[in-house]
Motif scaffolding. Structure first.
Motif, PDB file in Angstrom:
ATOM      1  N   ILE A 168       0.698  -2.804 -10.352  1.00 43.25           N
ATOM      2  CA  ILE A 168       1.260  -4.145 -10.181  1.00 43.25           C
ATOM      3  C   ILE A 168       2.557  -4.077  -9.371  1.00 43.25           C
ATOM      4  CG2 ILE A 168       2.444  -4.035 -12.415  1.00 43.25           C
ATOM      5  CD1 ILE A 168       2.181  -7.011 -12.666  1.00 43.25           C
ATOM      6  N   LEU A 169       3.367  -3.031  -9.564  1.00 44.45           N
ATOM      7  CA  LEU A 169       4.603  -2.881  -8.810  1.00 44.45           C
ATOM      8  C   LEU A 169       4.332  -2.424  -7.382  1.00 44.45           C
ATOM      9  CD1 LEU A 169       6.965  -1.224 -11.463  1.00 44.45           C
ATOM     10  CD2 LEU A 169       6.508  -3.649 -11.039  1.00 44.45           C
ATOM     11  N   LEU A 170       3.361  -1.544  -7.212  1.00 51.16           N
ATOM     12  CA  LEU A 170       2.999  -1.090  -5.869  1.00 51.16           C
ATOM     13  C   LEU A 170       2.575  -2.267  -5.002  1.00 51.16           C
ATOM     14  CD1 LEU A 170       0.955   2.168  -6.629  1.00 51.16           C
ATOM     15  CD2 LEU A 170       3.337   1.994  -5.923  1.00 51.16           C
ATOM     16  N   HIS A 171       1.748  -3.141  -5.572  1.00 51.03           N
ATOM     17  CA  HIS A 171       1.232  -4.279  -4.803  1.00 51.03           C
ATOM     18  C   HIS A 171       2.317  -5.322  -4.559  1.00 51.03           C
ATOM     19  CE1 HIS A 171      -2.947  -3.150  -6.609  1.00 51.03           C
ATOM     20  NE2 HIS A 171      -2.519  -2.285  -5.724  1.00 51.03           N
ATOM     21  N   LYS A 172       3.098  -5.629  -5.582  1.00 48.19           N
ATOM     22  CA  LYS A 172       4.114  -6.676  -5.445  1.00 48.19           C
ATOM     23  C   LYS A 172       5.243  -6.250  -4.525  1.00 48.19           C
ATOM     24  CE  LYS A 172       5.987 -10.624  -6.146  1.00 48.19           C
ATOM     25  NZ  LYS A 172       5.378 -11.849  -5.573  1.00 48.19           N
ATOM     26  N   TYR A 173       5.625  -4.973  -4.561  1.00 42.79           N
ATOM     27  CA  TYR A 173       6.740  -4.489  -3.754  1.00 42.79           C
ATOM     28  C   TYR A 173       6.274  -3.932  -2.412  1.00 42.79           C
ATOM     29  CZ  TYR A 173       9.241  -4.913  -8.199  1.00 42.79           C
ATOM     30  OH  TYR A 173       9.779  -5.391  -9.383  1.00 42.79           O
ATOM     31  N   LEU A 174       5.007  -4.180  -2.052  1.00 47.55           N
ATOM     32  CA  LEU A 174       4.447  -3.797  -0.747  1.00 47.55           C
ATOM     33  C   LEU A 174       4.609  -2.300  -0.483  1.00 47.55           C
ATOM     34  CD1 LEU A 174       5.642  -6.814   1.439  1.00 47.55           C
ATOM     35  CD2 LEU A 174       3.437  -6.506   0.306  1.00 47.55           C
ATOM     36  N   VAL A 175       4.070  -1.510  -1.415  1.00 47.86           N
ATOM     37  CA  VAL A 175       4.153  -0.054  -1.311  1.00 47.86           C
ATOM     38  C   VAL A 175       2.805   0.502  -0.866  1.00 47.86           C
ATOM     39  CG1 VAL A 175       4.655   2.081  -2.544  1.00 47.86           C
ATOM     40  CG2 VAL A 175       5.874  -0.022  -3.157  1.00 47.86           C
ATOM     41  N   ALA A 176       2.841   1.387   0.126  1.00 44.94           N
ATOM     42  CA  ALA A 176       1.623   2.037   0.615  1.00 44.94           C
ATOM     43  C   ALA A 176       1.605   3.495   0.170  1.00 44.94           C
ATOM     44  CB  ALA A 176       1.551   1.959   2.134  1.00 44.94           C
ATOM     45  N   ILE A 177       0.403   4.051   0.077  1.00 46.81           N
ATOM     46  CA  ILE A 177       0.225   5.475  -0.201  1.00 46.81           C
ATOM     47  C   ILE A 177      -0.402   6.089   1.042  1.00 46.81           C
ATOM     48  CG2 ILE A 177      -0.713   7.196  -1.778  1.00 46.81           C
ATOM     49  CD1 ILE A 177       1.137   5.108  -3.100  1.00 46.81           C
ATOM     50  N   ALA A 178       0.327   6.998   1.682  1.00 43.63           N
ATOM     51  CA  ALA A 178      -0.139   7.617   2.935  1.00 43.63           C
ATOM     52  C   ALA A 178      -0.520   6.546   3.966  1.00 43.63           C
ATOM     53  CB  ALA A 178      -1.310   8.554   2.672  1.00 43.63           C
ATOM     54  N   GLY A 179       0.252   5.475   3.998  1.00 42.61           N
ATOM     55  CA  GLY A 179       0.036   4.415   4.976  1.00 42.61           C
ATOM     56  C   GLY A 179      -1.045   3.421   4.621  1.00 42.61           C
ATOM     57  N   LYS A 180      -1.680   3.580   3.444  1.00 43.19           N
ATOM     58  CA  LYS A 180      -2.795   2.718   3.055  1.00 43.19           C
ATOM     59  C   LYS A 180      -2.352   1.697   2.008  1.00 43.19           C
ATOM     60  CE  LYS A 180      -5.934   4.864   5.533  1.00 43.19           C
ATOM     61  NZ  LYS A 180      -6.604   4.209   6.680  1.00 43.19           N
ATOM     62  N   MET A 181      -2.677   0.434   2.276  1.00 49.62           N
ATOM     63  CA  MET A 181      -2.425  -0.651   1.329  1.00 49.62           C
ATOM     64  C   MET A 181      -3.759  -1.124   0.765  1.00 49.62           C
ATOM     65  SD  MET A 181       0.930  -1.642   1.414  1.00 49.62           S
ATOM     66  CE  MET A 181       1.024  -3.421   1.201  1.00 49.62           C
ATOM     67  N   VAL A 182      -3.730  -1.691  -0.443  1.00 50.47           N
ATOM     68  CA  VAL A 182      -4.951  -2.270  -1.011  1.00 50.47           C
ATOM     69  C   VAL A 182      -5.470  -3.377  -0.099  1.00 50.47           C
ATOM     70  CG1 VAL A 182      -5.895  -3.573  -2.945  1.00 50.47           C
ATOM     71  CG2 VAL A 182      -4.335  -1.677  -3.374  1.00 50.47           C
ATOM     72  N   ASN A 183      -4.560  -4.187   0.406  1.00 47.59           N
ATOM     73  CA  ASN A 183      -4.898  -5.236   1.360  1.00 47.59           C
ATOM     74  C   ASN A 183      -4.435  -4.790   2.742  1.00 47.59           C
ATOM     75  OD1 ASN A 183      -5.205  -7.517   2.935  1.00 47.59           O
ATOM     76  ND2 ASN A 183      -4.384  -8.934   1.411  1.00 47.59           N
ATOM     77  N   ASP A 184      -5.373  -4.428   3.607  1.00 47.78           N
ATOM     78  CA  ASP A 184      -5.027  -3.893   4.920  1.00 47.78           C
ATOM     79  C   ASP A 184      -4.306  -4.899   5.811  1.00 47.78           C
ATOM     80  OD1 ASP A 184      -6.126  -1.459   4.298  1.00 47.78           O
ATOM     81  OD2 ASP A 184      -8.102  -1.945   5.103  1.00 47.78           O
ATOM     82  N   ARG A 185      -4.368  -6.181   5.467  1.00 44.98           N
ATOM     83  CA  ARG A 185      -3.722  -7.193   6.287  1.00 44.98           C
ATOM     84  C   ARG A 185      -2.217  -7.273   6.018  1.00 44.98           C
ATOM     85  NH1 ARG A 185      -7.412 -12.263   4.813  1.00 44.98           N
ATOM     86  NH2 ARG A 185      -7.092 -11.284   2.778  1.00 44.98           N
ATOM     87  N   LEU A 186      -1.767  -6.648   4.931  1.00 43.51           N
ATOM     88  CA  LEU A 186      -0.346  -6.662   4.602  1.00 43.51           C
ATOM     89  C   LEU A 186       0.369  -5.476   5.245  1.00 43.51           C
ATOM     90  CD1 LEU A 186      -0.474  -7.590   0.803  1.00 43.51           C
ATOM     91  CD2 LEU A 186       0.027  -9.109   2.726  1.00 43.51           C
ATOM     92  N   ARG A 187       1.612  -5.660   5.568  1.00 43.98           N
ATOM     93  CA  ARG A 187       2.440  -4.592   6.110  1.00 43.98           C
ATOM     94  C   ARG A 187       3.234  -3.963   4.983  1.00 43.98           C
ATOM     95  NH1 ARG A 187       8.141  -5.045   9.081  1.00 43.98           N
ATOM     96  NH2 ARG A 187       8.572  -5.503   6.894  1.00 43.98           N
ATOM     97  N   TRP A 188       3.309  -2.645   4.950  1.00 43.69           N
ATOM     98  CA  TRP A 188       4.063  -1.999   3.884  1.00 43.69           C
ATOM     99  C   TRP A 188       5.569  -2.075   4.146  1.00 43.69           C
ATOM    100  CZ3 TRP A 188       7.028   1.910   5.789  1.00 43.69           C
ATOM    101  CH2 TRP A 188       6.549   2.656   6.873  1.00 43.69           C
ATOM    102  N   ASP A 189       6.332  -2.120   3.060  1.00 43.13           N
ATOM    103  CA  ASP A 189       7.791  -2.026   3.119  1.00 43.13           C
ATOM    104  C   ASP A 189       8.255  -0.616   2.746  1.00 43.13           C
ATOM    105  OD1 ASP A 189       8.385  -4.517   4.005  1.00 43.13           O
ATOM    106  OD2 ASP A 189       9.251  -5.250   2.140  1.00 43.13           O
ATOM    107  N   LEU A 190       7.435   0.054   1.930  1.00 47.65           N
ATOM    108  CA  LEU A 190       7.752   1.416   1.479  1.00 47.65           C
ATOM    109  C   LEU A 190       6.459   2.209   1.521  1.00 47.65           C
ATOM    110  CD1 LEU A 190       9.722   3.467   0.029  1.00 47.65           C
ATOM    111  CD2 LEU A 190       8.863   2.525  -2.119  1.00 47.65           C
TER     112      LEU A 190
END
Length: 348
Positions: free
Chosen positions: A323-345
């Motif tokens: 829940i924190l990863l998604h809300k705070y826009l955190v990616a793992i190895a550049g991958k987000m759950v929603n590819d349309r979002l840009r990561w902040d961390l």
């Protein structure tokens, strides 16, 4: 249809997220115990079929996800995240639904292969009904923010800005209500690395300035598609901590830096207090979400590099709850759950 006058059971009341997490963890323990008991009764000492054996690691993964959700302080999360209980209930519902599916599937496998009468015995019947009831309660929690037009936003809970705490402006940008101002950085105020970047890539450096305090952060823009703090493709690297982060992450993490007000005749003038390099400017969102106090040097920091070092050291392994990863826009190895979002961390 129920007969006329027949009493219907009352609808379930909403449930506190902390209570729901603890009770679903307990139900997973019961499911795992039942699975082990059924394996020992019907199969042992034969080899356990792979379709049954596969359920234990799945249940363990769900259990670990729940335990991670259990580390969050939902009272403090409400001060940071809009509709935090409703958001958390959605994550919990996904786990409950997977558990309900698992319970049905486990019983079906044993009934089809070992005991046809198991459909009538229903060894996990109580667990299934309890899970279903918790699911109904969580759906009520998930729907509450949408039916409450007078709900307060997290920045409203915070009231007046307090020194050493997250700024209202940071909480607003965290919840997509950015009111920050943009200003151009004069050449005389550029750092050497800034000037070098302009020579190599062109563009311009801008300030994002908080509307509620004296905090500001610089960022680089190179074209019209990436012309604000939320779209710029610039990021900072922290090789020692194996993370990357953007200026927007710093803006979301900034602490309240007070402004000085002076009056000149009938005109009001708003001036920033002197902000030194030793001023505590950033708080760790992950620590705060777990209810930890913001303390200089441990959970609050003067420099972006110190914040990044802390996050890479204490929050990269194990990772924060999803829940924190998604809300705070955190990616793992550049991958987000929603590819349309840009990561902040980004954890490398």
């Amino acid at each position: 249809m129920a007969a006329l006058g027949e009493m219907q059971p009352p609808p379930p009341p909403p449930i506190q997220i902390r209570q729901a997490v603890d009770e679903v963890i307990n139900l997973i323990v019961q499911i795992r115990h039942k699975l082990t008991t059924m394996i020992n009764w019907y199969i042992y000492p034969e080899i356990v079929p792979s379709e049954i054996k596969a359920y234990e690691p799945r249940l363990i993964i769900l259990q670990e996800r729940l335990r991670a959700l259990g580390t969050i302080s939902y009272e403090e999360l409400a001060n940071l995240v809009d509709g935090s209980d409703g958001l958390a209930s959605q994550y919990l519902l996904q786990i409950v639904e997977q558990l309900l599916t698992s319970v049905i599937a486990i019983e079906k496998i044993f009934a089809n292969h070992y005991d046809p009468e198991l459909h009538m015995k229903r060894p996990m019947n109580t667990i299934w009904y309890t899970l279903d009831y918790r699911g109904q309660q969580l759906r009520l929690v998930a729907g509450q923010p949408m039916i409450n037009p007078r709900r307060l936003f997290p920045e409203d809970y915070r009231g007046v800005n307090v020194l050493g705490n997250f700024c209202r402006g940071a909480v607003q940008i965290l919840n997509n209500r950015d009111r920050g101002k943009i200003s151009f950085i004069e050449k005389k105020d550029l750092k050497e690395e800034n000037s070098r970047k302009l020579r190599d890539f062109g563009g311009a450096f801008l300030y994002w300035e908080c509307a509620d305090c004296a905090y500001k952060v610089r960022y680089h823009v190179s074209n019209s598609m990436t012309s604000n703090i939320h779209t710029t493709d610039e990021f900072r690297e922290q090789e020692s901590a194996a993370i990357q982060y953007r200026s927007s992450f710093l803006a979301r993490s900034h602490l309240y830096l007070p402004l000085a007000s002076t009056t000149l005749g009938s005109l009001g003038k708003r001036e920033s207090l002197t902000i030194s390099s030793s001023t505590t400017k950033y708080g760790c969102l992950f620590c705060a979400s777990k209810g930890k106090e913001l303390k200089r040097g441990s959970t609050a920091f003067a420099r972006p590099e110190d914040l990044a070092e802390h996050i890479g050291t204490y929050h990269r392994k194990p990772l924060p709850p999803s829940i924190l990863l998604h809300k705070y826009l955190v990616a793992i190895a550049g991958k987000m759950v929603n590819d349309r979002l840009r990561w902040d961390l980004n954890f490398l």
